[in-house]
Design a protein around this motif. Structure first.
Motif, short mmCIF file in Angstrom:
data_model
loop_
_atom_site.label_atom_id
_atom_site.label_comp_id
_atom_site.label_asym_id
_atom_site.label_seq_id
_atom_site.Cartn_x
_atom_site.Cartn_y
_atom_site.Cartn_z
N ASN A 744 0.82 -1.22 0.00
CA ASN A 744 0.00 0.00 0.00
C ASN A 744 0.85 1.27 0.00
OD1 ASN A 744 -2.35 1.51 0.04
ND2 ASN A 744 -2.54 1.48 2.27
N PHE A 745 2.02 1.21 -0.64
CA PHE A 745 2.91 2.37 -0.64
C PHE A 745 3.28 2.78 -2.06
CE2 PHE A 745 3.97 -0.18 3.15
CZ PHE A 745 3.55 0.71 4.14
N SER A 761 -1.90 4.76 -4.71
CA SER A 761 -3.26 5.05 -5.18
C SER A 761 -3.86 3.89 -5.96
CB SER A 761 -3.25 6.30 -6.07
OG SER A 761 -2.42 6.11 -7.19
N SER A 762 -3.03 2.89 -6.33
CA SER A 762 -3.54 1.74 -7.09
C SER A 762 -3.85 0.54 -6.21
CB SER A 762 -2.51 1.33 -8.17
OG SER A 762 -2.31 2.36 -9.09
N TYR A 763 -3.48 0.61 -4.96
CA TYR A 763 -3.65 -0.53 -4.06
C TYR A 763 -5.12 -0.69 -3.66
CZ TYR A 763 -3.39 -3.24 0.30
OH TYR A 763 -3.58 -4.15 1.30
N ALA A 764 -5.61 -1.92 -3.71
CA ALA A 764 -6.96 -2.22 -3.25
C ALA A 764 -6.99 -3.65 -2.73
CB ALA A 764 -7.98 -2.03 -4.37
N VAL A 765 -7.97 -3.94 -1.90
CA VAL A 765 -8.16 -5.29 -1.36
C VAL A 765 -9.37 -5.91 -2.04
CG1 VAL A 765 -8.64 -6.66 0.69
CG2 VAL A 765 -7.16 -4.65 0.86
N ILE A 766 -9.17 -7.06 -2.65
CA ILE A 766 -10.28 -7.84 -3.19
C ILE A 766 -10.78 -8.72 -2.05
CG2 ILE A 766 -10.98 -9.52 -4.92
CD1 ILE A 766 -8.56 -8.58 -6.58
#
Length: 832
Positions: A744-745, A761-766
């Motif tokens: 997340n960095f 800004s591209s990090y997400a949790v599915i």
């Protein structure tokens, strides 16, 4: 103990699981009709179901051809193989390509639309796929019989129908299956024509989906002997419509926008002019037309999207094969040829990404207009009315692929001290990609004429075609990619039966690969100083790919094995990155320098891995229990990683190492003549080994797009009721959460060291998924009736997330891919 650990422990102890991952699916004895053709197993009917096991006291055997050296019992194959039972998929109302991940451990499939999906196995992943990146090569090979059909992210969605079985081979299979099988192989094994009997089936199904429209399908199969014992034809077809469940509230404004139509057919011919010679020929056709994508926006109501133009996919797949098997006495000579002709279309409408072209930068001196720049004032927060004013960005990718393949191999007969296979393989592929982003009104409605010009055009005004070389006016990007590649390979694989208990296997594959790559980019997004970008690249690679295996039979029912195998995949050409001192080119130059590059590499090379596996296969309790387990360690080096620069360009380079380790378990219990329990589970830990700056990964970061835990549990009940036979099944599948990036960095390079630079800004949790399904079927002679329900608790909802970044003020949240919600249906089948 954590929730996930408890779940896996329960699965392993109870032995419950999914339908066809286990060897010999005894619960699937559903078609004892004499009209059903036999297949290449001792105890299975034409649809992959054991013929008599429902009433027997032990599990039936199943035969596979995973080693490409003839039919073998799955319990005797010293490798990690799962088999998907086609009959049970049909009964449960499933059968899409993405459904395979529900039926085997260590496999994850991310799907955005029919025919657009990415296969990941055993944690080998570095990120999502880009539909415009032709050099992104598959890690998992998909085969239809002996023909490779996989394209990274775009494997044709052949419905699981009229197959003997689906074999899923985990771990590298490069010796026998080539470069695309670095992580594993999925094989669709088709049912072959029967030379002696006429028979067939016809089936219809209807279903309703929560939040969506109704679905239906029709399918049929007929086998016709033409000359008894010599010539037969087998044909099947599938026609279906999957009702949409995504509502579009943008100016495109369409309810249930992501409906999909599928047309598939296959004709196979088998001719045996003599007992020693068999010819097989086939033609497979598939056409899939999706009227939308399975995506919504997180800021809107569930299953809702907003676009100002159409989205969807269009896939036309044609495969022609011709093969021969000749018994030369000491061995079988097998020759296979195939030609693939495929056209793939992809349409998206990511209009919010270009909203900044049309917002007011004059400081309020220009009036807002619908016919000239500016179209609206710069919003401070999301406003649907503003988003509706953005001209439709008609993002289009069209590909044409032609592939020619030939293979010849010699397979020794059983019975000797050594069992061997030697062969040669040739493949030539041409791939043409055309990318275009027409945007109606762009030339006159955007800020191009307000901030820039006059231009060298008849009226001095901006024109995408005349100024930036686009395919047409009002076209913000135009691109071409042409790939011409061919490969040759020679391989040998042999097993020495040292004793009745001990086997030693060794294999080797030599490969030689060449590729020519051409790229052209134009339009405002593809030029530097109004000059289109081009690339011409040539690359070559060759090498040797080995494997070794040892297996020991403790007794007739228990075997242990160990394997070491090398996996590899080819390199490719890169899209260009502009260099300069100003504008985008200047930013790209600075971005490259920060990562130690003076220019983006023209090409990238192969990556490789070593896989180490130990495992056991056991049949216990008088044949009423099977227990198959494996553990693996993978060392992946020179990893092909994609560096996305802040200037919006990207390229691939061989950087970094990744290690992956895990365990897999499959088990089946014949609890009674009527009840069968099946179970599977897997745990994976795949991490960066050292920093990998190109993907912003720090040492120890977990790889994206792969769950750490998977588990499944199923129960099957079969018994005679009245004049027919009743079949009940209930299943549960679990996948733990996944990430879209390594961490997340955001990162940057400081004095040559990868350093954190705020949030990514591209990090997400599915989110994790919990899928519950059930079905009931009743056989009455040659008629079968059934009801089914899938995703009954809506425990599978979001399967992918694409974060909105610089354009989030124009878009109602992130793009999220939604799984099909609760679906309940009815099916009827006639056998003749």
């Amino acid at each position: 103990m954590s929730r996930r650990a408890r779940l896996l422990a329960i699965l392993m102890v109870s032995g419950a699981s999914l339908v066809a991952v286990a060897p010999g699916t005894a619960f699937a004895a559903s078609d004892p009709s004499p009209a059903t053709p036999p297949v290449a197993t001792q105890a299975q009917d034409a649809e992959g179901a054991p013929a008599d096991s429902a009433k027997s006291g032990e599990l039936a055997d199943i035969v596979v051809t995973a080693n490409r050296s003839g039919a073998e019992s799955l319990q005797k194959v010293a490798m990690a193989v799962s088999v998907v039972n086609v009959d049970q998929i049909t009964k449960s109302g499933q059968g899409n390509l993405s459904d395979l991940a529900k039926f085997t451990p260590s496999l994850s499939i991310t799907e955005g639309a029919p025919g657009y999906q990415k296969f990941n196995m055993r944690g080998l992943s570095t990120g999502g796929y880009a539909s415009s990146d032709t050099s992104d090569r598959s890690l998992v090979a998909v085969y239809l019989d002996d023909t490779p059909i996989s394209v990274q992210g775009q494997t044709p969605d052949l419905k699981v129908y009229d197959l003997e079985r689906v074999e899923i081979l985990r771990g590298p299979q490069g010796t026998l299956y080539g470069a695309g099988s670095m992580a594993g192989t999925v094989r669709f094994v088709t049912a072959k024509p029967d030379l002696n009997r006429m028979f067939g089936t016809a089936e219809a199904g209807v279903s309703t989906t929560e939040h969506g429209a109704a679905s239906y399908n029709f399918r049929g199969m007929v086998n016709l002997p033409v000359v008894s014992d010599q010539l037969a034809v087998r044909a099947n077809f599938y026609v279906g419509r999957d009702g949409g469940y995504i509502d579009n509230i943008g100016t495109y404004n369409k309810q249930n926008a992501n409906s999909n139509r599928t047309y598939q057919g296959r004709v196979a011919i088998r001719w045996t002019p003599t007992p020693d010679l068999t010819f097989d020929a086939s033609m497979t056709y598939e056409r899939s037309i999706a009227n939308g994508l399975s995506t919504g926006l997180s800021g809107l109501a569930p299953y809702t999207v907003s676009t100002n133009g159409p989205e969807g996919t269009d896939d036309r797949f044609r495969l022609y094969t011709l093969g021969a098997d000749y018994d030369v006495g000491f061995a079988n000579l097998v020759v296979t040829g195939a030609y693939t002709d495929r056209a793939i279309g992809f349409d998206a409408e990511p209009g919010p990404q270009i909203g900044y072209f049309f917002q007011d930068y004059s400081g309020g001196t220009l009036p807002i207009s619908s016919t000239t720049y500016p179209l609206f004032k710069a919003p401070t927060k999301y406003d649907q009315s503003v988003t509706n004013k953005i001209p439709a960005e008609l993002y289009q990718i069209d590909q044409k692929l032609k592939d020619y393949m030939g293979e010849i191999r010699l397979v020794s007969k059983d019975g000797g001290a050594v069992k061997w296979t030697v062969g040669a393989f040739y493949e030539k592929q041409k791939r043409h990609l055309r990318q275009d982003i027409p945007t109606p009104g762009f030339d006159t409605l955007s800020y191009m004429n307000y901030f820039y010009g006059p231009f060298n055009t008849p009226n001095g005004k901006y024109d995408s075609k005349l100024v930036d070389g686009a395919f047409q006016s009002n076209d913000i990007f135009s691109g071409l990619q042409d790939i011409d590649e061919h490969q040759i390979a020679a391989y040998a694989d042999g097993t020495w039966h040292v004793t009745d208990k001990l086997d030693l296997t060794a294999g080797l594959r030599y490969f030689n690969f060449k590729e020519k790559y051409y790229l052209f980019e134009a339009g405002v997004y593809g030029v530097v100083n109004h000059v289109p970008l081009t690339t011409n690249a040539t690359l070559k690679s060759d090498g040797v790919n080995p494997r070794g295996n040892i297996s020991y039979k403790i007794n007739d029912n228990v075997m242990i094995y160990g394997e070491v195998a090398k996996g590899f995949r080819y390199g490719g050409g890169n899209q260009p990155v502009p260099l300069g001192t100003q504008g985008v080119a200047g930013q790209c130059t600075q971005n490259l320098a920060a990562y130690g590059y003076s220019a983006a590499p023209l090409t990238f090379g192969p990556d490789k891995l070593w896989n180490y596996t130990i495992g056991e296969k056991a049949k216990l309790a008088g044949g009423r229990i099977t227990l198959n387990a494996s553990a693996y360690y993978i060392d992946w080096s020179d990893v092909q990683t994609r560096l996305r620069l802040d200037c919006s360009y990207f390229f691939t380079d061989n950087k970094g190492k990744i290690t992956s380790k895990g365990v897999e378990l499959e088990t089946m219990i014949k609890a009674s003549p009527e009840i069968t329990l099946v179970g599977s589970g897997s745990y994976n830990s795949s991490k960066a080994k050292g920093d990998i700056p190109t993907v912003g990964a720090f040492d120890g970061d977990r790889t994206p797009y792969f769950p750490a835990w998977t588990g499944s549990a199923s129960i099957f009940y079969d018994r005679d009721v009245g004049p027919g036979q009743l079949h009940l099944q209930a299943s549960y599948q679990y996948q733990s959460e996944q990430y879209t990036t390594f961490n997340n960095f955001a990162t940057k390079i400081v004095n040559g060291v990868l350093t954190k630079n705020g949030p990514n800004s591209s990090y997400a949790v599915i989110p994790e998924s919990n899928n519950v399904s059930a079905s009931i079927a009743y056989d009455i002679g040659n008629i079968e009736l059934g009801v089914f329900g899938n995703n009954l608790t809506n425990g599978v909802k979001i399967t992918n997330v694409a974060r909105a970044t610089y354009y989030q003020v124009y878009q109602a949240g992130d793009r999220v891919t939604y799984a099909r919600p609760r679906t309940i249906g009815f099916r009827a089948k006639v056998k003749f």
